[in-house]
Design a protein around this motif. Structure first.
Motif, PDB file in Angstrom:
ATOM      1  N   LEU A   1     -32.533  38.909 -18.756  1.00 26.21           N
ATOM      2  CA  LEU A   1     -32.114  37.891 -19.715  1.00 26.21           C
ATOM      3  C   LEU A   1     -30.652  38.070 -20.109  1.00 26.21           C
ATOM      4  O   LEU A   1     -29.914  37.086 -20.261  1.00 26.21           O
ATOM      5  CB  LEU A   1     -33.002  37.942 -20.958  1.00 26.21           C
ATOM      6  N   GLN A   2     -30.228  39.329 -20.247  1.00 25.02           N
ATOM      7  CA  GLN A   2     -28.818  39.577 -20.534  1.00 25.02           C
ATOM      8  C   GLN A   2     -27.946  39.132 -19.369  1.00 25.02           C
ATOM      9  O   GLN A   2     -26.876  38.549 -19.560  1.00 25.02           O
ATOM     10  CB  GLN A   2     -28.598  41.059 -20.829  1.00 25.02           C
ATOM     11  N   GLY A   3     -28.406  39.389 -18.135  1.00 22.91           N
ATOM     12  CA  GLY A   3     -27.636  39.000 -16.957  1.00 22.91           C
ATOM     13  C   GLY A   3     -27.540  37.493 -16.783  1.00 22.91           C
ATOM     14  O   GLY A   3     -26.552  36.982 -16.260  1.00 22.91           O
ATOM     15  N   LEU A   4     -28.576  36.766 -17.224  1.00 18.42           N
ATOM     16  CA  LEU A   4     -28.573  35.314 -17.101  1.00 18.42           C
ATOM     17  C   LEU A   4     -27.768  34.639 -18.205  1.00 18.42           C
ATOM     18  O   LEU A   4     -27.589  33.413 -18.182  1.00 18.42           O
ATOM     19  CB  LEU A   4     -30.011  34.792 -17.134  1.00 18.42           C
TER      20      LEU A   4
ATOM     21  N   PRO B   1     -28.540  32.866 -24.625  1.00 14.91           N
ATOM     22  CA  PRO B   1     -27.814  32.946 -25.902  1.00 14.91           C
ATOM     23  C   PRO B   1     -28.585  33.679 -26.996  1.00 14.91           C
ATOM     24  O   PRO B   1     -28.905  33.126 -28.046  1.00 14.91           O
ATOM     25  CB  PRO B   1     -27.591  31.470 -26.265  1.00 14.91           C
ATOM     26  N   ILE B   2     -28.924  34.920 -26.732  1.00 13.41           N
ATOM     27  CA  ILE B   2     -29.590  35.796 -27.698  1.00 13.41           C
ATOM     28  C   ILE B   2     -28.780  37.075 -27.757  1.00 13.41           C
ATOM     29  O   ILE B   2     -28.358  37.586 -26.716  1.00 13.41           O
ATOM     30  CB  ILE B   2     -31.044  36.099 -27.276  1.00 13.41           C
ATOM     31  N   PRO B   3     -28.486  37.588 -28.930  1.00 10.16           N
ATOM     32  CA  PRO B   3     -27.692  38.824 -29.009  1.00 10.16           C
ATOM     33  C   PRO B   3     -28.269  39.934 -28.136  1.00 10.16           C
ATOM     34  O   PRO B   3     -29.484  40.152 -28.105  1.00 10.16           O
ATOM     35  CB  PRO B   3     -27.758  39.181 -30.500  1.00 10.16           C
ATOM     36  N   SER B   4     -27.410  40.604 -27.400  1.00 13.50           N
ATOM     37  CA  SER B   4     -27.862  41.651 -26.485  1.00 13.50           C
ATOM     38  C   SER B   4     -28.585  42.770 -27.218  1.00 13.50           C
ATOM     39  O   SER B   4     -29.491  43.406 -26.667  1.00 13.50           O
ATOM     40  CB  SER B   4     -26.663  42.217 -25.715  1.00 13.50           C
TER      41      SER B   4
END
Length: 306
Positions: free
Chosen positions: A256-259, A262-265
């Motif tokens: 999800l971080q790589g994609l 828009p959510i804080p890491s």
């Protein structure tokens, strides 16, 4: 299909250290001993495995060293709780803190050093098959070992005399002692087995999953392994399912971080641990199930003269 296979392979890799550590803790708890030092044993196993692999140039020597490191640390725990009758919760927490400091000390000069990665056990002609090849025949030794040990543990605990002895000691050490069983010996072997598996879980992290050494590289996996035992209601096959579920969540937050979702890491990094808390809260609502499955003497010290 190739993408799906790659994701499943990654999930298996992320789940293996959790499965090994949780399986070891399950065996320990089946004997009535609660060891909260899983995180410390994993860290010491990881750094010792890395150090031996770095010095010898052989990753398999590192695997053996990681298991032995876990055994030695669990032996210290066993002396404290079985001989000196110290509080198991406090001793386990102290073991984790001791493992954190010891691993940092041993690994001080190992940061950034290269090692040979644990090799993949490929089968010529079969490992190259699309989808099935990498999914079933493209892993290293510890992945296959973790699965084999899970089914072996299930068989031993539920179908053998040894498993019956282990469960009897965990349910009522006084009764087991009255029947002539060596309670301390059974608990000692269970603790050492749990330590070896926790050490293997740490070795997998430093030799295969991320072939490097970094201080506190387990990142709380030992605590997740403890939660998995409760989640799996002290049953090996359910622990296997739980480990793969948590492994998938660990992998999901990275994807999800790589994609660029828009959510804080920081929130995504919290997902596996939030899931752990949520699972424990949901499990605690069913107190009857926990009492039926948890060893009755879990966490209670035993002395044959008392």
């Amino acid at each position: 299909m190739d993408i799906a296979a790659s994701i499943l392979v990654a999930v298996m890799m992320a789940s293996t250290p959790l499965l090994l550590a949780a399986l070891g803790e399950l065996i320990t708890e089946k004997s009535g001993v609660l060891n909260l030092g899983v995180e410390g044993m994993m860290l010491v196993g990881a750094v010792c495995a890395f150090a031996v692999a770095h010095q010898s140039g052989n990753a398999y020597f590192g695997v053996i060293a990681g298991a032995l490191a876990g055994v030695l640390l669990s032996a210290l725990f066993a002396v404290l709780v079985l001989v000196l009758l110290t509080n198991q919760v406090a001793t386990g927490l102290a073991l984790t803190l001791f493992g954190l400091g010891l691993s940092a000390l041993i690994g001080k000069n190992l940061v950034g050093q290269p090692i040979p990665r644990l090799p993949v056990l490929s089968i010529p002609g079969i490992s190259d098959l699309p989808v099935i090849g990498p999914l079933l025949f493209g892993h290293d030794l510890l992945v296959y070992l973790s699965l084999a040990l899970t089914f072996l543990a299930h068989r031993v605990i539920t179908r053998t005399r040894l498993g019956l002895t282990l469960r009897a000691v965990g349910e009522s050490p006084q009764v087991a002692h009255g029947l002539g069983l060596s309670v301390r010996r059974v608990q000692l072997m269970a603790i050492l087995t749990g330590g070896a598996l926790s050490g293997l879980g740490g070795a997998y992290l430093s030799l295969a999953y991320t072939p490097m050494w970094a201080e506190n590289m387990t990142s709380g996996r030992g605590w997740i392994a403890l939660a998995l035992v409760v989640f799996g209601t002290w049953r090996p096959l359910r622990v296997l399912a739980g480990a793969y579920l948590f492994g998938a969540m660990t992998l999901a937050q990275l994807h999800l971080q790589g994609l660029g979702v828009p959510i804080p890491s920081q929130f995504l990094s919290m997902l596996p641990y939030l899931a752990t808390v949520l699972v424990l809260v949901l499990m605690s609502r069913d107190a009857v199930r926990i009492k039926l499955n948890a060893p009755a003497a879990l966490g209670k010290s035993f002395h044959p003269d008392r």
